[in-house]
Structure formats: structure tokens, C-alpha cells
Design a protein around this motif. Sequence first.
Motif, PDB file in Angstrom:
ATOM      1  N   PRO A 221      17.100 -40.104  18.064  1.00 39.87           N
ATOM      2  CA  PRO A 221      18.081 -39.033  18.348  1.00 39.87           C
ATOM      3  C   PRO A 221      18.047 -38.183  19.531  1.00 39.87           C
ATOM      4  N   SER A 222      18.979 -37.402  19.764  1.00 41.89           N
ATOM      5  CA  SER A 222      19.018 -36.184  20.636  1.00 41.89           C
ATOM      6  C   SER A 222      18.486 -35.140  20.209  1.00 41.89           C
ATOM      7  N   THR A 223      17.903 -34.197  21.004  1.00 45.06           N
ATOM      8  CA  THR A 223      17.319 -33.046  20.835  1.00 45.06           C
ATOM      9  C   THR A 223      18.369 -31.843  20.341  1.00 45.06           C
ATOM     10  N   ILE A 224      18.059 -30.779  19.889  1.00 43.58           N
ATOM     11  CA  ILE A 224      18.780 -29.771  19.485  1.00 43.58           C
ATOM     12  C   ILE A 224      18.521 -28.549  20.484  1.00 43.58           C
ATOM     13  N   GLN A 225      17.349 -28.044  20.291  1.00 48.39           N
ATOM     14  CA  GLN A 225      16.913 -26.683  20.825  1.00 48.39           C
ATOM     15  C   GLN A 225      17.076 -26.622  22.310  1.00 48.39           C
ATOM     16  N   SER A 226      16.505 -27.731  23.061  1.00 42.52           N
ATOM     17  CA  SER A 226      16.376 -27.709  24.415  1.00 42.52           C
ATOM     18  C   SER A 226      18.038 -28.110  24.983  1.00 42.52           C
ATOM     19  N   SER A 227      18.665 -28.824  24.183  1.00 46.71           N
ATOM     20  CA  SER A 227      20.005 -29.149  24.503  1.00 46.71           C
ATOM     21  C   SER A 227      20.906 -27.924  24.500  1.00 46.71           C
TER      22      SER A 227
ATOM     23  N   LYS B  99      18.694 -36.778  26.424  1.00 46.87           N
ATOM     24  CA  LYS B  99      17.409 -36.537  26.156  1.00 46.87           C
ATOM     25  C   LYS B  99      17.186 -37.035  24.828  1.00 46.87           C
ATOM     26  N   LYS B 100      15.737 -37.031  24.488  1.00 45.06           N
ATOM     27  CA  LYS B 100      15.438 -37.615  23.130  1.00 45.06           C
ATOM     28  C   LYS B 100      14.361 -36.700  22.347  1.00 45.06           C
ATOM     29  N   SER B 101      14.473 -36.582  21.059  1.00 47.55           N
ATOM     30  CA  SER B 101      13.877 -35.522  20.417  1.00 47.55           C
ATOM     31  C   SER B 101      12.477 -36.160  19.899  1.00 47.55           C
ATOM     32  N   LEU B 102      11.512 -35.360  20.255  1.00 41.89           N
ATOM     33  CA  LEU B 102      10.145 -35.454  19.839  1.00 41.89           C
ATOM     34  C   LEU B 102      10.013 -35.178  18.338  1.00 41.89           C
ATOM     35  N   ALA B 103      10.598 -33.970  17.834  1.00 41.53           N
ATOM     36  CA  ALA B 103      10.700 -33.443  16.641  1.00 41.53           C
ATOM     37  C   ALA B 103      10.992 -34.595  15.481  1.00 41.53           C
ATOM     38  N   SER B 104      12.131 -35.378  15.828  1.00 42.98           N
ATOM     39  CA  SER B 104      12.754 -36.530  15.089  1.00 42.98           C
ATOM     40  C   SER B 104      11.926 -37.570  15.274  1.00 42.98           C
ATOM     41  N   GLY B 105      11.728 -38.088  16.494  1.00 42.35           N
ATOM     42  CA  GLY B 105      10.725 -39.353  16.670  1.00 42.35           C
ATOM     43  C   GLY B 105       9.424 -39.315  16.257  1.00 42.35           C
ATOM     44  N   LEU B 106       8.664 -38.290  16.309  1.00 37.49           N
ATOM     45  CA  LEU B 106       7.185 -38.386  15.600  1.00 37.49           C
ATOM     46  C   LEU B 106       7.074 -38.676  14.184  1.00 37.49           C
ATOM     47  N   PRO B 107       7.772 -37.890  13.117  1.00 38.02           N
ATOM     48  CA  PRO B 107       7.703 -38.386  11.845  1.00 38.02           C
ATOM     49  C   PRO B 107       8.293 -39.627  11.672  1.00 38.02           C
ATOM     50  N   MET B 108       9.295 -40.185  12.313  1.00 38.52           N
ATOM     51  CA  MET B 108       9.814 -41.637  12.109  1.00 38.52           C
ATOM     52  C   MET B 108       8.847 -42.569  12.586  1.00 38.52           C
ATOM     53  N   ALA B 109       8.127 -42.405  13.560  1.00 33.48           N
ATOM     54  CA  ALA B 109       7.361 -43.299  14.071  1.00 33.48           C
ATOM     55  C   ALA B 109       6.107 -43.372  13.037  1.00 33.48           C
ATOM     56  N   SER B 110       5.722 -42.119  12.675  1.00 38.72           N
ATOM     57  CA  SER B 110       4.574 -42.240  11.687  1.00 38.72           C
ATOM     58  C   SER B 110       5.016 -43.148  10.322  1.00 38.72           C
ATOM     59  N   VAL B 111       6.100 -43.024   9.830  1.00 42.28           N
ATOM     60  CA  VAL B 111       6.574 -43.860   8.769  1.00 42.28           C
ATOM     61  C   VAL B 111       6.796 -45.172   8.941  1.00 42.28           C
ATOM     62  N   LEU B 112       7.302 -45.564  10.143  1.00 46.66           N
ATOM     63  CA  LEU B 112       7.789 -46.854  10.635  1.00 46.66           C
ATOM     64  C   LEU B 112       6.386 -47.626  11.076  1.00 46.66           C
ATOM     65  N   PHE B 113       5.481 -46.871  12.039  1.00 39.58           N
ATOM     66  CA  PHE B 113       4.325 -47.897  12.464  1.00 39.58           C
ATOM     67  C   PHE B 113       3.075 -47.588  11.763  1.00 39.58           C
ATOM     68  N   GLY B 114       3.127 -46.358  10.910  1.00 43.22           N
ATOM     69  CA  GLY B 114       1.850 -46.143  10.329  1.00 43.22           C
ATOM     70  C   GLY B 114       0.697 -45.970  11.142  1.00 43.22           C
ATOM     71  N   ALA B 115      -0.339 -46.927  11.140  1.00 43.98           N
ATOM     72  CA  ALA B 115      -1.471 -46.422  11.712  1.00 43.98           C
ATOM     73  C   ALA B 115      -1.455 -46.659  13.263  1.00 43.98           C
ATOM     74  N   HIS B 116      -0.406 -47.395  13.765  1.00 42.53           N
ATOM     75  CA  HIS B 116      -0.372 -47.795  15.166  1.00 42.53           C
ATOM     76  C   HIS B 116       0.965 -46.816  15.624  1.00 42.53           C
ATOM     77  N   ALA B 117       1.131 -45.798  15.136  1.00 47.05           N
ATOM     78  CA  ALA B 117       1.983 -44.902  15.352  1.00 47.05           C
ATOM     79  C   ALA B 117       1.858 -44.116  16.836  1.00 47.05           C
ATOM     80  N   SER B 118       0.452 -43.734  16.955  1.00 45.78           N
ATOM     81  CA  SER B 118       0.104 -43.131  18.056  1.00 45.78           C
ATOM     82  C   SER B 118       0.301 -43.682  19.415  1.00 45.78           C
TER      83      SER B 118
END
Length: 350
Positions: free
Chosen positions: A114-120, A274-293
Amino acid sequence: MKRPHLPRRLPVDPYILLLLATVGVAALLPASGTGAAVASGASTAAIAFLFFLYGARLSTREALDGLRHWRLHLTVLACTFLVFPVLGLAARGLVPYVLTQPLYQGLLFLTLVPSTIQSSIAFTSMARGNVPAAICAGSFSSLVGIVLTPLLAAALLGGSGGFSADSLLKIVLQLLVPFLAGQVLRRWIGGFVTRHKKVLGLVDRGSILLVVYTAFSEGMAQGIWHQVSPARLGALLGVEAVLLAAMLCVSWYGARALGFGRADRVAIQFAGSKKSLASGLPMASVLFGAHASLAVLPLMLFHQMQLMVCAVIAKRRAGDGAAGERDEERERAGERTSEPDRPDVRPSAR
């Protein structure tokens, strides 16, 4: 001889330096064992609290008023979840000559976030754009992305992303439920959140730094830096620069073609590119697990790039907006002075 003066402002956002420093700390002192479990739990709680604050900040009245700008919100959503993914799919032709398959998967995941909130909001305000529209557009994008991003990841990434009903439930519980809780409690805590928004802004940024540290600590355990050569990293930066430039042009000139005014175009450009780091990081940790980094590496680089580029654009737009406001004032003043004199109908004295 004149004494050299230090610049009043650093050419690089200090927060970007903090992000880079966090990656360096994770590389030198990665969390492991019990520490990794504690860091993972703390980052999950921090992101949940972050979205709780988002919900407490967004006024229900602002959200309802924002629905009147449905064309603007649909345009931002189309940029975020349609144009971005199409460009991500087009980058598939760069594998394996420019990007490796894991880096491409991270790039494609970046286009689904998703898009960002604060920086937008910040950049739209700086550029004299439609700030209420930016608030609603960023919030709507985040809410839609909680469901749409995992679905798009399942469709486009296939077996690379660990999408399942359980992963979708985890994302909803971590992001959507805290947001709705903040909306419910806004009646009692909204004033406190508004009065202390600067302090709570530090909480926002601190939570993202914690998630970055957790993700890259796991990456060190997986040997992430042995999987990405400097040449591939430079190629990734070049591809992301082209992607950002394309989206800045599409969002600005596309909004002009659709008939939006300047203030709305500013909001569309900053929320739609723009893309949201706050939304993308937790989603990636759930979807990719150990390969999220490795999956979030393109998102982290793009996040830093978009902040630096959009800061320059916002300053330029601010100058254009101020000049436009002065022109409008002069035009209105000219219209008042150029009105024809009314005929004197008073009877002449004889």
C-alpha cells in the motif's frame, strides 16, 4: 580567511541515516536465540501500536468527507494496486541478466504494498496540495492493502509467497484490528493523540526501526549479504530509480489528463507514487517467513529513494504553488480595479 560554515540542514534525511545505521547494527550484532524471539514479539507489538495510532488520528468526519473525492481515491488506488504491479510484472524480463530471481520477487512484492500515510501528508502539505485528500487517500490505501496485498502476492508471486488463510488472518489481526480499535477509542484519546503528535511520531519511526532490525537480524542468520553482490545491488537501485520516475510521471500527468486541479494532482502524485515500509515489513514477515529479509531489501531501498526524491519535488511544488496563489490574487485584484465606472445618476445642481 573566512571560517567555513556547516550547512544548517543535512542533505540527507536523518531518518534515512538511522535506517542505514539500524541495518549496520543488525549486521554486527544480530538478535539470535531468545533475543530474536523477544525482538520479533516487540516488533509485532510495535507495528500493531503504530496502526492503532493511525486509527486514533484519523477523524471519522475526515474519512466521510474524503469519500466525496471518490475519483481521487480511485486514481490513487489504481496507481498503487494496478499501474505499480503492471510495471513490476514488466520487470520480469530483467531476470537473470540484471536482477536475480530473489531480488525480482522482492521488487514485485514492493509494487504490491500500500501507499504511505505520514510522508504523503507531509509532502502534500509542503507542496501546498490537498492535505485532507492525502490523509484519506493514504488511509484508504493502507486499509485496502491489508486484504488486497496478500491476495495479489498469492496471485503474482505464486509459491514464492507463503499466502494462506492463516497468513491473511495474521495480517488482519496485526494491522486492521488495531486500526479499528483506534477509531473506536478516538472519542476519548483523540485529543491526547493530537496534542502529542510529535512525540507519537517518534514512536512511529522507532517501531519501523525495530522491525527493520528484526528483519535484517533474521537475514544475517540466512546469509543475505552473501546472496547479493555489489553489482546486483547497484542494478537494483537503477531499476528502482526508473520505477519511481515512471510512477511520478504517471501519477502527475495522468491526474492532469483526468481533469484534476493542481492541489488534487499534488495529493495524487505523492500518495500514488510511494510505498509504505510500515505496512510492507510486517506483511513480508508473515508471507515470506525466514526469507523476509531479502524480500524487503528492495522495499527498504525504494523507501529511502522516494523520501529523498519527493522531498526535492515537494520543495519545487511549494514554490510553484506560492507563485500560483500570488497570480490568482493579482488577477482578482485586477478584476476589482478594472470594473467599469458606474454612471453618475445624481441630479446636477442648477
